[in-house]
Design a protein around this motif. Structure first.
Motif, mmCIF file in Angstrom:
data_model
loop_
_atom_site.group_PDB
_atom_site.id
_atom_site.type_symbol
_atom_site.label_atom_id
_atom_site.label_comp_id
_atom_site.label_asym_id
_atom_site.label_seq_id
_atom_site.Cartn_x
_atom_site.Cartn_y
_atom_site.Cartn_z
ATOM 1 N N LYS A 120 0.852 -1.185 0.000
ATOM 2 C CA LYS A 120 0.000 0.000 0.000
ATOM 3 C C LYS A 120 0.884 1.229 0.000
ATOM 4 N N VAL A 121 0.384 2.270 -0.631
ATOM 5 C CA VAL A 121 1.107 3.545 -0.640
ATOM 6 C C VAL A 121 0.223 4.583 0.027
ATOM 7 N N ILE A 122 0.752 5.208 1.060
ATOM 8 C CA ILE A 122 -0.033 6.212 1.797
ATOM 9 C C ILE A 122 0.814 7.472 1.923
ATOM 10 N N GLN A 135 -4.121 0.909 9.551
ATOM 11 C CA GLN A 135 -3.681 0.376 8.259
ATOM 12 C C GLN A 135 -2.745 -0.816 8.465
#
Lengths: 146, 847
Positions: A120-122, A135
């Motif tokens: 995931k990219v946050i 997350q």
């Protein structure tokens, strides 16, 4: 996930910046995770090589000094160091979840990360420490189900 | 210091040299340097005694001789010793002889010749202490050297100084640089600095005004320069009445004796002028034909001469069915070299074994029964020192009816016509370069376009453009038609002086290399991928900022033989002129784009640096906010929700940082999307409304002032974060520009599906938008006309960003009502309900 279970889970946090990560680390530790912080990519890779089987998740910044492990050109002067680290971590383990936590918005750089379920990219600006803990928990749970 | 004048400005052929000397004397000069061939002066000046009489009668001094070969000048002088003899290099055989005979040889560094740069001159002067120095202020400036440094180099060995001005308006190519020579004080050389340096050195020798060509006539030019000298306190003699000046110099200089019938002359001129508008490749054939008709010939061959390698490239043949002469590129033969060195029409008897031996196509002599060759070297109309073309005529008869002066005269017509054709081509591609620059979005884009343009202009197999890096220590490839590197990744660049590219960079001069592998500095690091892999023909052209300063080098490989008309597949000085013209047009645009990109990159880094502490602050706030005791403490201690305030301010700051990042992206690359299925009401509008809370509170408003109509769009493939920014910017605009009275502030957000589109509207009841401003407000950096007087904060970027994002989704936004309410309407294509917009990055959501 209860505290005892959390505390057996090790999270590797790779980021050269001090200040913002203090709060992420505290929130994760309060949630029961054990956080191994590494501020240089060389140290982080050394650690990962020895401990990859024990890692529940890796949190990774994108813009970092490229260290000895990479060249300035390959890392685009540090702009893409995280992309290179991601590839090396993936080479060590195809299953460890990776959370890219970055200030970078540049889609050209973010496009370098594979489209895969364990990534995931946050953006840091969109993610408070509490939200990060949520997350992380979700990603670890998902990974353990598969 | 004594001012003198050089006679080159009257051209290589002067009919009346007496009037030239009269004019120089009348203008107040003390001495004269002669550039014409000594045997061409005519009248009573066919020997040194006659010349000296003519000069001294006018109160002048003979400073030096510059025309013809060194041997010819030495022989002409007999026992007389002028102040110096002009030389461009050291001849191992002749120069020591000249020195021993008491001549002062003065080295004049000259563009595109062996001694070109100041460093070359310095080396030669150090190796030959008997050599004197004659620096030229304009040649040195074009080469990238400082003429002041030149005069300070070895002041004791200064024999003279050629004082000349130059403008970069015509570029720096071999073919066109000389057009930039101009009267003192009208160019970029700053000759007054040189004079000041000479005064400081207590220099007492000659300062010679030497200007190859002029647009205002030799006499007018001479007087203008004299006036400049007088203003700069050089001791001229009093100005005397002068004979009425001749008309602006007729570069064609028709000969006095004419044998050519007028109708034949008219036919020739008509053909040549018509040829000049045909385009460069075709005009040469027409010109060769015109010569063949003028002088009945078995054969006429027209060549481009390149002095750098003594090469000749065949341009045209008449009649064009003659195949044997088709040796497209070759080393100049002995006969051609002799004609060029003599700078005059030269006749050769091909029956003479010596001449026959030197002629390259001996089979042709026998096959066609050629007996006689007449070589006409044709100079660049703007640079008499530069033999540009060579016409070889093989007439039917041993003696032809036209005089040599007539042949030379016709040759000059041909040069003017060919120059016109070349000029036209340079202008055309220069204009195209400007058009391509206007279409370019980035420096990289511009370089790719220019690379393609050069490849088209030259019709060659490969082109690469290299630029000097920011630190100024290596040349890096930035655009290419395809390149192979023969070194490791970390060695893929050229240092100054390294390889042919590095040498061109170091010396700032064009290089034509018919076979690069035979060149002294060939490094073999890289090469363009081409069809003819066994050919290593190259043209290297520096990329220079118009005022000076080299920023890169263009490398072209393997010229193709022209498909229509023309013969030669050799890169020529004409090609170099075209590349230079394109570069001259493109470089200013490139500099602007690169400067802009550097600024935007710096902005990006600054924004990133802002983001880091902001994340830390939000992290701290979040921790305090989630700790019940801390919240309670703040509530107890202060009668104000500081924590909530800091939270909402940091949220606002985060959105402003987002705007800055988006702006950087929009300016450099265009907005790129990361889409996912998104419910607009819940995932875009609601969070955006929360994010303007700080702005609302500042104005005394609340979220109650924002109403959201009930509309239900399906999930649309949009970039959730960017669309939140769109709504944030539209709302913050409405809030910033609204009336002060909280009771009047109202924003309504609604939506509907109509006309195969999803439409979102934003209505407010503020001051409205002036008629005519509906499109202007979306322009980058433009703020509404009353923003300043209402003291509204902002940079004029919000609506520009909104439009960029909406259009990146394939949608549009416009003002659909000006006032009461003001309505912005976003139109999104229906297809977003099924799939992402075309050509975007699709990524699964983070939530």
């Amino acid at each position: 996930m209860n505290s005892t279970e959390e505390s057996s889970r090790v999270i590797l946090l790779i980021d050269d910046e001090e200040a913002p990560n203090v709060f992420y680390v505290r929130a994760l530790e309060r949630a029961g995770f054990r956080v191994e912080r590494r501020t240089s990519v060389d140290d982080a890779l050394d650690f990962a090589r020895g401990a990859i089987q024990k890692l529940a998740l890796v949190i990774l910044d994108v813009m970092m000094p490229f260290g000895r492990s990479y060249s300035a050109e390959d890392a685009d002067d540090g702009l893409r160091t995280g992309v290179l680290v991601y590839k090396d971590i993936r080479a060590l383990s195809s299953t460890v979840p990776i959370l890219v936590l970055t200030v970078v918005r540049n889609p050209d750089i973010l496009a370098c990360f594979e489209d895969e379920p364990r990534l995931k990219v946050i953006r840091k600006l969109d993610c408070t420490p509490r939200q990060l803990v949520q997350q992380v928990g979700e990603m670890i749970r998902k990974a353990e189900q598969h | 210091m004594r001012p003198g004048f050089q006679t080159i400005i009257w051209g290589p052929h002067v009919e009346d040299f007496d009037s030239v000397l009269d004019a120089i004397a009348a203008a107040g000069y003390h001495g004269v340097e002669i550039s014409q061939r000594p045997d061409s002066l005519g009248n009573d000046m066919h020997d040194i005694a006659g010349l000296l009489r003519a000069i001294e009668r006018r109160g002048l001094t003979l400073i030096g001789l510059a025309g013809g070969t060194l041997k010819e000048r030495m022989d002409f002088c007999e026992d007389f010793r002028p102040s110096y003899l002009y030389v461009e290099e050291w001849d191992e055989h002749l120069s020591p002889q000249a020195v021993q005979m008491g001549f002062r040889l003065a080295l004049h560094p000259h563009l595109f010749k062996a001694i070109h740069r100041l460093s070359d001159a310095e080396e030669l002067l150090a190796n030959h202490p008997e050599l004197w120095f004659l620096p030229d202020t304009a040649h040195l400036t074009v080469a990238g050297d400082d003429p002041v440094k030149a005069v300070e180099l070895m002041p004791a060995r200064l024999a003279g100084v050629h004082l000349k001005d130059w403008t970069p308006d015509f570029g720096r190519s071999y073919h066109r640089y000389a057009r930039g020579f101009t009267e003192l004080g009208t160019g970029s050389v700053k000759p007054e600095r040189v004079l000041a340096a000479l005064r400081k050195l207590d220099y007492r020798e000659w300062v010679v005004i030497e200007q190859d060509t002029t647009r205002i006539g030799p006499e007018a030019s001479m007087i203008r320069s004299a006036e400049w000298l007088a203003r700069n306190q050089l001791p001229l003699k009093p100005l005397r009445p002068m004979s009425p000046p001749t008309a602006p110099r007729d570069p064609l200089c028709p000969p006095r004796t004419r044998r050519c019938p007028p109708e034949a002359e008219a036919r020739f001129l008509h053909s040549v002028i018509s040829a000049s508008v045909q385009g460069l490749a075709d005009c040469y054939g027409a010109m060769a034909e015109a010569f063949a008709k003028l002088v009945p010939c078995h054969l006429v061959s027209l060549w481009a001469y390149s002095p750098a390698k003594d090469l000749m490239g065949l341009l045209a043949v008449a009649p064009d069915h003659v195949k044997d002469v088709r040796s497209t590129t070759r080393k100049a033969d002995g006969l051609s070299i002799e004609a060029i060195a003599r700078q005059t029409v030269t006749h050769f008897n091909l029956g003479d074994p010596n001449h026959r031996e030197q002629f390259l196509s001996r089979d042709l002599i026998d096959a066609m029964g050629l007996k006689h060759m007449v070589s006409i070297p044709i100079a660049n109309p703007w640079n008499p020192n530069h033999t540009w073309l060579l016409a070889n005529l093989f007439p039917h008869e041993q003696s032809i009816s036209l005089t040599d002066a007539e042949l030379a005269y016709f040759g000059r017509h041909l040069a003017l016509a060919a120059d016109r054709a070349l000029d036209d081509r340079c202008s055309y591609f220069s204009s195209r370069a400007n058009v391509e620059a206007a279409r370019s979005r980035s420096a990289k884009d511009l370089l790719d376009r220019i690379r393609k343009l050069i490849q088209e202009a030259l019709d060659c197999e490969g082109v690469s453009i290299f630029l000097v890096n920011d630190l100024g220590h290596q040349l890096e490839e930035k655009a290419t038609s395809g390149i192979d590197w023969f070194v490791a990744n970390d060695r893929r660049f050229y240092g100054k002086g390294e390889g042919l590219l590095g040498k061109v960079w170091e010396r700032n001069e064009t290089l034509l290399a018919p076979d690069a592998t035979h060149e002294r500095y060939y490094a073999g690091i890289s090469a363009e991928r081409v069809e003819s892999t066994d050919r290593h023909e190259y043209l290297f052209s520096p990329l220079v900022r118009p005022p000076g300063g080299i920023i890169g080098v263009t490398r072209c490989r393997n010229k193709r033989a022209p498909s229509a008309g023309g013969w030669s597949n050799m890169f020529s000085d004409q090609d170099a002129a075209i590349v230079d013209a394109i570069g001259q047009a493109a470089v200013p645009h490139l500099s602007v784009l690169m400067a802009q990109e550097r600024r935007v990159k710096a902005l990006g880094k600054l924004v990133h640096e802002l983001g880091v502490p902001l994340v830390a602050v939000r992290g701290a706030i979040d921790e305090m906010w989630t700790t019940r005791e801390v919240r309670a403490f703040f509530r107890r201690t202060f009668d104000y929700d500081y924590l909530g305030d800091i939270r909402s301010w940091s949220e606002l700051m985060a959105r402003l940082v987002d705007n800055a990042e988006l702006y950087q992206e929009g300016v450099t690359r265009g907005i790129r999307l990361r889409v996912r299925p998104t419910l607009l009401r819940k995932q875009v509008i609601a969070p955006a409304v929360r994010r303007v809370e700080r702005l609302l509170r500042n104005r005394g408003f609340s979220q109650d002032n924002i109403t959201r109509g009930s509309f239900n769009f399906p999930a649309l493939y949009v970039d959730q974060n960017l669309f939140q920014q769109v709504v944030f910017n539209l709302l913050s605009n409405a809030i910033k520009h609204c009336f002060a009275d909280p009771s009047s502030f109202q924003v309504e957000i609604g939506g509907e599906e109509r006309d195969a589109e999803f439409q979102l509207w934003f209505r407010d009841w503020g001051p409205g938008i002036e008629e005519g401003m509906e499109e202007v407000i979306f322009l980058e950096g433009v703020r509404g006309p009353h923003a300043e007087e209402r003291d509204v904060a902002g940079q004029g970027l919000g609506l520009w960003l909104v439009r960029q994002v909406v259009e990146a989704h394939g949608g549009r936004i416009s003002v659909t009502h000006l006032k009461n309410p003001t309505e912005f309407r976003v139109f999104l294509p229906e297809s977003l309900a099924q799939r992402a917009p075309a050509a975007i990055i699709t990524r699964e959501a983070t939530t």
